[in-house]
Design a protein around this motif. Sequence first.
Motif, short mmCIF file in Angstrom:
data_model
loop_
_atom_site.label_atom_id
_atom_site.label_comp_id
_atom_site.label_asym_id
_atom_site.label_seq_id
_atom_site.Cartn_x
_atom_site.Cartn_y
_atom_site.Cartn_z
N GLU A 16 0.84 -1.19 0.00
CA GLU A 16 0.00 0.00 0.00
C GLU A 16 0.89 1.24 0.00
O GLU A 16 1.89 1.31 0.72
CB GLU A 16 -0.92 0.02 1.22
CG GLU A 16 -1.92 -1.13 1.22
CD GLU A 16 -2.79 -1.11 2.46
OE1 GLU A 16 -2.51 -0.30 3.36
OE2 GLU A 16 -3.73 -1.92 2.53
N PHE A 17 0.48 2.23 -0.78
CA PHE A 17 1.28 3.43 -1.00
C PHE A 17 0.45 4.66 -0.71
O PHE A 17 -0.66 4.80 -1.23
CB PHE A 17 1.77 3.41 -2.46
CG PHE A 17 2.42 4.68 -2.93
CD1 PHE A 17 3.76 4.91 -2.73
CD2 PHE A 17 1.68 5.65 -3.60
CE1 PHE A 17 4.35 6.08 -3.19
CE2 PHE A 17 2.26 6.81 -4.05
CZ PHE A 17 3.61 7.04 -3.84
N PHE A 27 4.97 3.48 2.79
CA PHE A 27 4.77 2.18 2.16
C PHE A 27 4.39 1.18 3.26
O PHE A 27 5.16 0.97 4.20
CB PHE A 27 6.04 1.69 1.46
CG PHE A 27 6.46 2.53 0.29
CD1 PHE A 27 5.95 2.28 -0.97
CD2 PHE A 27 7.37 3.55 0.46
CE1 PHE A 27 6.34 3.05 -2.05
CE2 PHE A 27 7.77 4.34 -0.62
CZ PHE A 27 7.25 4.09 -1.88
N ALA A 28 3.22 0.56 3.14
CA ALA A 28 2.81 -0.50 4.07
C ALA A 28 2.80 -1.82 3.30
O ALA A 28 2.31 -1.88 2.16
CB ALA A 28 1.43 -0.21 4.64
N PHE A 29 3.36 -2.85 3.89
CA PHE A 29 3.46 -4.13 3.19
C PHE A 29 3.07 -5.26 4.12
O PHE A 29 3.22 -5.17 5.35
CB PHE A 29 4.88 -4.34 2.65
CG PHE A 29 5.98 -4.04 3.64
CD1 PHE A 29 6.43 -4.99 4.53
CD2 PHE A 29 6.57 -2.78 3.66
CE1 PHE A 29 7.43 -4.71 5.43
CE2 PHE A 29 7.58 -2.49 4.57
CZ PHE A 29 8.01 -3.45 5.46
N SER A 30 2.54 -6.33 3.51
CA SER A 30 2.14 -7.49 4.29
C SER A 30 2.14 -8.72 3.39
O SER A 30 2.14 -8.62 2.17
CB SER A 30 0.74 -7.28 4.89
OG SER A 30 -0.22 -7.08 3.87
N ILE A 68 5.57 -11.45 6.54
CA ILE A 68 6.02 -10.12 6.97
C ILE A 68 4.87 -9.13 7.00
O ILE A 68 3.92 -9.22 6.21
CB ILE A 68 7.15 -9.62 6.03
CG1 ILE A 68 7.84 -8.39 6.62
CG2 ILE A 68 6.62 -9.35 4.62
CD1 ILE A 68 9.13 -8.01 5.91
N ASP A 69 4.98 -8.19 7.95
CA ASP A 69 3.99 -7.13 8.06
C ASP A 69 4.70 -5.90 8.61
O ASP A 69 5.37 -5.98 9.64
CB ASP A 69 2.84 -7.53 8.99
CG ASP A 69 1.76 -6.48 9.05
OD1 ASP A 69 0.91 -6.44 8.16
OD2 ASP A 69 1.79 -5.67 10.01
N ASP A 93 11.91 5.84 8.29
CA ASP A 93 11.52 5.14 9.52
C ASP A 93 11.04 3.75 9.10
O ASP A 93 10.08 3.62 8.32
CB ASP A 93 10.39 5.88 10.24
CG ASP A 93 10.87 7.17 10.89
OD1 ASP A 93 12.10 7.32 11.06
OD2 ASP A 93 10.02 8.02 11.21
N ILE A 94 11.69 2.72 9.61
CA ILE A 94 11.40 1.34 9.22
C ILE A 94 10.85 0.60 10.42
O ILE A 94 11.40 0.68 11.52
CB ILE A 94 12.68 0.64 8.70
CG1 ILE A 94 13.25 1.42 7.50
CG2 ILE A 94 12.40 -0.80 8.32
CD1 ILE A 94 14.62 0.92 7.06
N ASP A 95 9.77 -0.13 10.21
CA ASP A 95 9.14 -0.89 11.29
C ASP A 95 8.48 -2.12 10.68
O ASP A 95 7.57 -1.99 9.85
CB ASP A 95 8.10 -0.02 12.01
CG ASP A 95 7.49 -0.70 13.23
OD1 ASP A 95 7.98 -1.79 13.59
OD2 ASP A 95 6.54 -0.15 13.80
N PHE A 96 8.93 -3.31 11.04
CA PHE A 96 8.30 -4.52 10.49
C PHE A 96 8.46 -5.70 11.43
O PHE A 96 9.33 -5.70 12.32
CB PHE A 96 8.84 -4.86 9.09
CG PHE A 96 10.29 -5.30 9.07
CD1 PHE A 96 10.65 -6.63 9.26
CD2 PHE A 96 11.29 -4.36 8.83
CE1 PHE A 96 11.97 -7.02 9.22
CE2 PHE A 96 12.62 -4.75 8.79
CZ PHE A 96 12.96 -6.08 8.98
#
Length: 768
Positions: A16-17, A27-30, A68-69, A93-96
Amino acid sequence: MSSAADPGQLAEHRLEFDILDNGDIKFAFSSGNVARFEIEEIRFVDAPGLPSLVTDPSIGGFFIDYEIDGSILVHNRGNTRHGANNVLGGLYDIDFTVENGRLGYRTNGNEFFLDGLSLDVESLGTVFGVTEAGQLNLSMPNLKAELSVDAIRYSNNALNHGVTNDVTSGAPLASYGSLWINMDVNSDLLIAAGGADGLTGMTINSSNQFNRLDVAWGDDTDWADTGYWVGALGITGSTDLVNMTLDILDDEDSGDAYHGVGLALAFEQLAIDLHVQDFVLGETKTNIDQYVAGNPVQLKSLGSFDIALTYADSVWGGVSRTNKILVQAGGNTEAGNQGLRLDTQLSIAGDTNQSNFVYTDDGYSLMLSSLSAYVDGDITIDITADLPNDDVFFDGLRLGFEDLAFGYQIEGVRVAESTGDKEDLKNEKLGSAQGVQGLPGLLGSPSLEGTLNGHITLGAGGREGSEGITVNSDISISDGIMGSYLEADGTGNGIWLSGLNYDVHLRDMMLDVTSDGLKIYEGESWSRLDVTDFKIGERTADASFGGLVVESYHAGSETLISTGGAGDVCIGGVGASQGDCIADNGRWENRGDQGLTITSKRHFKSKIDSEGKRNRLTWHVGRDGEGTGSPDKGTGLKLIFDNYTTNDGNNLSDDFGIQTEYNMDIARAPVIKKSTGFDSNNIYGEEGWEKVMLPDGSYEYKAPSDMTAADIANRPVGVAMRTNTQFKELDFERVNLSHSVGGESTLLYGMKLQNFNITTDITATPID
């Protein structure tokens, strides 16, 4: 890349962008399923474009499964430079979170992998871009991560690939135990174009500042109150890598030692400076979690450690040593075409005491001062399987050594009350270096050099519970020299074993973590130590006490390494309380809660000549060529203590064996003046007076009758060793005298030693 459950299905991801009001991009990813990314073969080629054969050497394959999320936030910073290195690039900022993960290595159909992996990562303010000097920079000033691994598994079934249960039997795959890592680190990485050879390649500079690091291995754990852990907790410190170059280069070796093209790594310097606040044995995960959270909890801790290592060019024995590794495809050539080979040269410099090791026990510190070391040879890594009627390969992760020349030495030890700054220890008086009792084989000696061949194979599963580690090993050290005691005056004088050749074999040595500590059970062990010359004095002295051969064979032996040293002890008397001890003319000491205890039980077994297993001690003198370093071992006189065994009495079983307990503490101890007069530092004292340390680091001598409680609390600091050894019966089949000309005769037959129980207390303090 594919689905981990079905290689025929796709890996599913969602991205998601969004552009936020302030211009930042998110950027959200899952994951839609558990994905697998895999590299089946890694090869090096010297002629690009030519096809590889399946039989060509290969590093093997790697795979990672993940679900991954998370998100990455790209800050709107325009074209301005930013970060500590003035970078033109992005700020992120990275968070996963990764769950249901696996990370594995596969060679020749066998696998070693982390199963049930979860990873939480947060890196705020990450900088990625290019510096003004044209270097690629990755800076992570706030990297926090936690890794949990439910099981470290092994498979020797080629049909298995990244599965928890064996596909043939349905049973869970064997496990080494669990792994947990928690970190808070500031990391900076700089990559420049161009390596050590030619215009291509790269050069890397990297620094890491550990605000906190915790590492622990668990055995049969539920991640709470069941199962026990070994861990290094509260680690702080730094690492600094200077000018590491990466190139693809050919092997410099020739003949049988040539193994083709590889990835060449070389570096100018690697400095490691770490402090371990608590090293725990036999602790629960609940207590570890409480400790990490900052809550008060009583841990089973050995104490704290400081490790300072500087890898840099140095000179050892007149030979220049450096730091470079050639990573090559193919491990042990008999294990199959897949595996990993490291043509290794490493050098630890200690000439200015930049490399050392510090152990602190209840506020008192011991420094192994000025550590120097090197290795030069090949190390192989394979995942191997035990084959029928094969005593070469075993189930597990195999570390092989091929003509690996090595050496290490310390200059001595320094002891003092801890100030909280290990640099202060460098100014303390240097004491002689001695071997540490209780450690197996040649471990613990202050100096050792030789050539190493053989392997150590780490298998999954222990003796207690379903998890643990099983070790099978065949190791030889040839053309060696060992110093078991070194004077601190820089002369090189000591106790030396030269012309040393050592062979040791371990079968089914099993390691488990219990509430008592680290348990080691040895199914079977046999060894042969052959020393050409036993010397006291200079390392290169011609005169010696002769040669020694020590052959050992035992089975079913046990060792327990646990936290805590001697605790309350009565020295020179007998008494369970201070009053009883003093009444028996003893000296009562409290050596604190921390420290190290090693208890062992050895069962020496009767000889098996056909397999080269026996217990025998041979002293060899009067050889032709004595004093030359290469006497004729077929000549001279031998005194032989042959086929000694343990048992519980005549014709009884061997349940008791030889039982020994070693307690090691860093503690204060009395130092008594041996004669009246001035010592080497012009300090006066009379015979029998005690040495008392003063606040400025100097000292005085005081009469025993004048000693106050404050004086007793300021006795010199030393290394305190208490040893208790017991056995019911030790049998010697015979004691023989043998001469190369006169023949062999039996001096004693059927000698027995019975009901042995002795305790020794030794405290070593530096001599002024």
